[in-house]
Scaffold this active site. Structure first.
Site, PDB file in Angstrom:
ATOM      1  N   CYS A  82       0.827  -1.203   0.000  1.00 36.42           N
ATOM      2  CA  CYS A  82       0.000   0.000   0.000  1.00 36.42           C
ATOM      3  C   CYS A  82       0.869   1.264   0.000  1.00 36.42           C
ATOM      4  O   CYS A  82       1.594   1.509  -0.951  1.00 36.42           O
ATOM      5  CB  CYS A  82      -0.995  -0.030   1.156  1.00 36.42           C
ATOM      6  SG  CYS A  82      -2.333   1.189   0.984  1.00 36.42           S
ATOM      7  N   HIS A 182      -3.790  -4.753   0.116  1.00 35.32           N
ATOM      8  CA  HIS A 182      -3.280  -5.319   1.369  1.00 35.32           C
ATOM      9  C   HIS A 182      -3.381  -6.842   1.319  1.00 35.32           C
ATOM     10  O   HIS A 182      -4.467  -7.394   1.531  1.00 35.32           O
ATOM     11  CB  HIS A 182      -4.092  -4.795   2.560  1.00 35.32           C
ATOM     12  CG  HIS A 182      -3.821  -3.372   2.900  1.00 35.32           C
ATOM     13  ND1 HIS A 182      -2.806  -2.984   3.728  1.00 35.32           N
ATOM     14  CD2 HIS A 182      -4.438  -2.228   2.499  1.00 35.32           C
ATOM     15  CE1 HIS A 182      -2.798  -1.666   3.845  1.00 35.32           C
ATOM     16  NE2 HIS A 182      -3.771  -1.188   3.099  1.00 35.32           N
ATOM     17  N   GLU A 184      -2.464  -8.957   3.531  1.00 36.24           N
ATOM     18  CA  GLU A 184      -2.830  -9.483   4.853  1.00 36.24           C
ATOM     19  C   GLU A 184      -4.327  -9.358   5.142  1.00 36.24           C
ATOM     20  O   GLU A 184      -4.832  -9.959   6.085  1.00 36.24           O
ATOM     21  CB  GLU A 184      -2.012  -8.798   5.956  1.00 36.24           C
ATOM     22  CG  GLU A 184      -2.301  -7.338   6.183  1.00 36.24           C
ATOM     23  CD  GLU A 184      -1.670  -6.413   5.148  1.00 36.24           C
ATOM     24  OE1 GLU A 184      -1.956  -5.204   5.219  1.00 36.24           O
ATOM     25  OE2 GLU A 184      -0.901  -6.886   4.279  1.00 36.24           O
TER      26      GLU A 184
END
Length: 203
Positions: A82, A182, A184
């Site tokens: 990001c 992202h 994650e």
């Protein structure tokens, strides 16, 4: 021995969720702002949430810019996420503060014709093959939260997404790999990217 992956703490970013993802796929995650920790790390994650200029000023204030550049120059794998992807470029329309300049180009604001920030799930279309994305289907959806993004550059862009305009959702150059989304927060496909990165750090 699990590869030691440093997650760079410069005061901005979802550090714990990145660390948990790295640990889950077999890495030994270390969240730190100590420049010395980069010396013998096997891999480096540059996370980030927030404003471009503040990010660059925080990196400078903590003495992390030169160690980060040295790490990249040393050939070990680096994963930008990001805002951590955006600062690898030369700059951003968001702030006059220069970026790290490890990748050519600038990040531009997404058009006002769409909702900004771009927040939520969106498809990524693979433009170029990369070891990290092998086995992840074209059109897989990943989770985004951002208002700025780099343009699509044929020499760098691995994956592209459309929100008002096409932009680089994933880029790579040598040992650098970075995503505007992202991983994650993106379920199994995101973990697959981190797993490939950790595998590369172990090699």
């Amino acid at each position: 021995m699990r590869p030691r992956v440093v997650i760079l703490d410069y005061g901005m970013g979802n550090l714990r969720s990145v660390a948990r993802a790295v640990e889950r796929v077999g890495g030994a995650a270390q969240v730190t702002d100590d420049p010395g920790a980069l010396v013998d790390a096997d891999g480096l994650v540059v996370p980030g949430v927030g404003a471009f200029g503040a990010c660059m000023r925080n990196l400078a204030a903590r003495g992390l810019e030169d160690p980060l550049r040295a790490f990249v120059a040393g050939g070990r794998p680096v994963f930008g996420v990001c805002l951590g992807m955006q600062v690898l470029f030369e700059g951003s329309e968001e702030d006059p503060e220069p970026g790290l300049g490890l990748l050519p180009g600038k990040c531009r604001k997404l058009p006002s014709t769409v909702k900004v920030p771009h927040m939520g799930w969106n498809e990524v279309r693979w433009l170029d093959a990369h070891p990290y994305t092998a086995g992840i289907p074209d059109g897989t959806r990943f989770y985004f939260v951002h208002s700025y993004a780099p343009d699509v550059a044929p020499s760098l862009t691995v994956g592209v997404t459309e929100h008002g305009r096409p932009f680089s959702a994933a880029v790579a150059r040598g040992n650098l790999f970075a995503t505007q989304f992202h991983p994650e927060k993106s379920g199994e496909p995101g973990l697959a990217l981190y797993e490939a990165f950790v595998r590369e750090a172990a090699s």
